[in-house]
Scaffold this motif. Sequence first.
Motif, PDB file in Angstrom:
ATOM      1  N   GLY A 118       0.787  -1.221   0.000  1.00 51.00           N
ATOM      2  CA  GLY A 118       0.000   0.000   0.000  1.00 51.00           C
ATOM      3  C   GLY A 118       0.820   1.272   0.000  1.00 51.00           C
ATOM      4  O   GLY A 118       1.945   1.318   0.503  1.00 51.00           O
ATOM      5  N   ASP A 121       0.014  -2.719  -4.693  1.00 55.21           N
ATOM      6  CA  ASP A 121      -1.305  -2.100  -4.533  1.00 55.21           C
ATOM      7  C   ASP A 121      -2.381  -3.143  -4.275  1.00 55.21           C
ATOM      8  O   ASP A 121      -3.569  -2.843  -4.310  1.00 55.21           O
ATOM      9  N   SER A 122      -1.967  -4.372  -3.962  1.00 55.84           N
ATOM     10  CA  SER A 122      -2.920  -5.424  -3.629  1.00 55.84           C
ATOM     11  C   SER A 122      -2.693  -5.851  -2.183  1.00 55.84           C
ATOM     12  O   SER A 122      -2.743  -5.025  -1.287  1.00 55.84           O
ATOM     13  N   ASP A 123      -2.399  -7.125  -1.934  1.00 56.23           N
ATOM     14  CA  ASP A 123      -2.185  -7.580  -0.564  1.00 56.23           C
ATOM     15  C   ASP A 123      -0.795  -8.192  -0.409  1.00 56.23           C
ATOM     16  O   ASP A 123      -0.012  -8.266  -1.352  1.00 56.23           O
ATOM     17  N   HIS A 180       0.212 -11.248  -2.702  1.00 54.54           N
ATOM     18  CA  HIS A 180       0.606 -10.870  -4.061  1.00 54.54           C
ATOM     19  C   HIS A 180       2.015 -10.279  -4.076  1.00 54.54           C
ATOM     20  O   HIS A 180       2.814 -10.556  -4.979  1.00 54.54           O
ATOM     21  N   SER A 235     -11.968  -7.194   2.443  1.00 51.42           N
ATOM     22  CA  SER A 235     -11.674  -8.403   1.675  1.00 51.42           C
ATOM     23  C   SER A 235     -12.764  -9.434   1.922  1.00 51.42           C
ATOM     24  O   SER A 235     -13.573  -9.306   2.849  1.00 51.42           O
ATOM     25  N   GLY A 256     -13.526  -3.787  -3.907  1.00 56.60           N
ATOM     26  CA  GLY A 256     -12.907  -4.380  -5.081  1.00 56.60           C
ATOM     27  C   GLY A 256     -11.404  -4.501  -4.963  1.00 56.60           C
ATOM     28  O   GLY A 256     -10.793  -5.383  -5.574  1.00 56.60           O
ATOM     29  N   ARG A 257     -10.793  -3.628  -4.172  1.00 55.93           N
ATOM     30  CA  ARG A 257      -9.365  -3.680  -3.876  1.00 55.93           C
ATOM     31  C   ARG A 257      -9.184  -3.413  -2.390  1.00 55.93           C
ATOM     32  O   ARG A 257      -9.998  -2.707  -1.787  1.00 55.93           O
ATOM     33  N   PRO A 258      -8.131  -3.952  -1.771  1.00 55.12           N
ATOM     34  CA  PRO A 258      -7.961  -3.794  -0.322  1.00 55.12           C
ATOM     35  C   PRO A 258      -7.358  -2.444   0.059  1.00 55.12           C
ATOM     36  O   PRO A 258      -6.239  -2.355   0.582  1.00 55.12           O
ATOM     37  N   ASN A 259      -8.097  -1.370  -0.211  1.00 51.47           N
ATOM     38  CA  ASN A 259      -7.614  -0.042   0.154  1.00 51.47           C
ATOM     39  C   ASN A 259      -8.777   0.878   0.497  1.00 51.47           C
ATOM     40  O   ASN A 259      -9.946   0.557   0.243  1.00 51.47           O
ATOM     41  N   ALA A 307     -11.299   2.068  -2.426  1.00 52.50           N
ATOM     42  CA  ALA A 307     -12.301   1.080  -2.830  1.00 52.50           C
ATOM     43  C   ALA A 307     -13.354   0.889  -1.745  1.00 52.50           C
ATOM     44  O   ALA A 307     -14.554   0.742  -2.037  1.00 52.50           O
TER      45      ALA A 307
END
Length: 229
Positions: free
Chosen positions: A81, A100-102, A105, A191, A209-212, A215
């Motif tokens: 992040g 920008d994911s988890d 990834h 999530s 949709g994304r872990p941030n 979203a």
Amino acid sequence: MTAGLPLLVTRPDPGGAATVERARALGLDARPMPLFEAHALPWTAPDPADFDAMLVTSAQAVRLSGPELVRLAALPVHAVGAATAQAAEAAGLTVAAAGDSDAQHLLGAMASQGIGSILWLCGRDRSAFDARGARLVAIPCYAVDPVPPPREWAGLIAAPAVLLAHSARGAARIADLAGAARKHLKLVAISAKAAAAAGGGWAEIAVAGRPNDAAMLAEAHALCHKGDK
């Protein structure tokens, strides 16, 4: 458009305060309702020569790491992040990558680059990840513990509202504290894992949709205004 339903932000500060600010900038009636508090743990930095890189999955790890962090300044940081990457750079670390994911990834990307030994600066309570063959050494430097809900909590969940769950652990605690009020409350989970931890009985659950934050707040905006004319 009105602010719609109240939005209860339950994550600990300083992340919680940042989420409230972002939500209010979107016109939402965001209320800070922290259910956890982060604090530093004693730790000793290992020899950085034993590692190829450092994984940081939360900005809290950087903010609460204390003076030992300087001993690891030579390690390239792979951060989960943008907020974590910014905290690492502000602390004088060199950010090699910001996923920008988890974390899973990001670990996959690190493995594909041939990074064989990873120091994970993390919290005491953490998820398990597949290091994809790499050596992953977890060093807890902070903890996030439950605190009593703010006094406004009971009144706010007595009526329809939208709540944010930034982790599976947070979702489980929100569900426990909400109890039967879940039937008129809506939840935004960071999530699918967090949504599962929240259990059933909610008026509605949405998964970001994304872990941030962006979203999550997009989903929250829709739920807060659902049914508005």
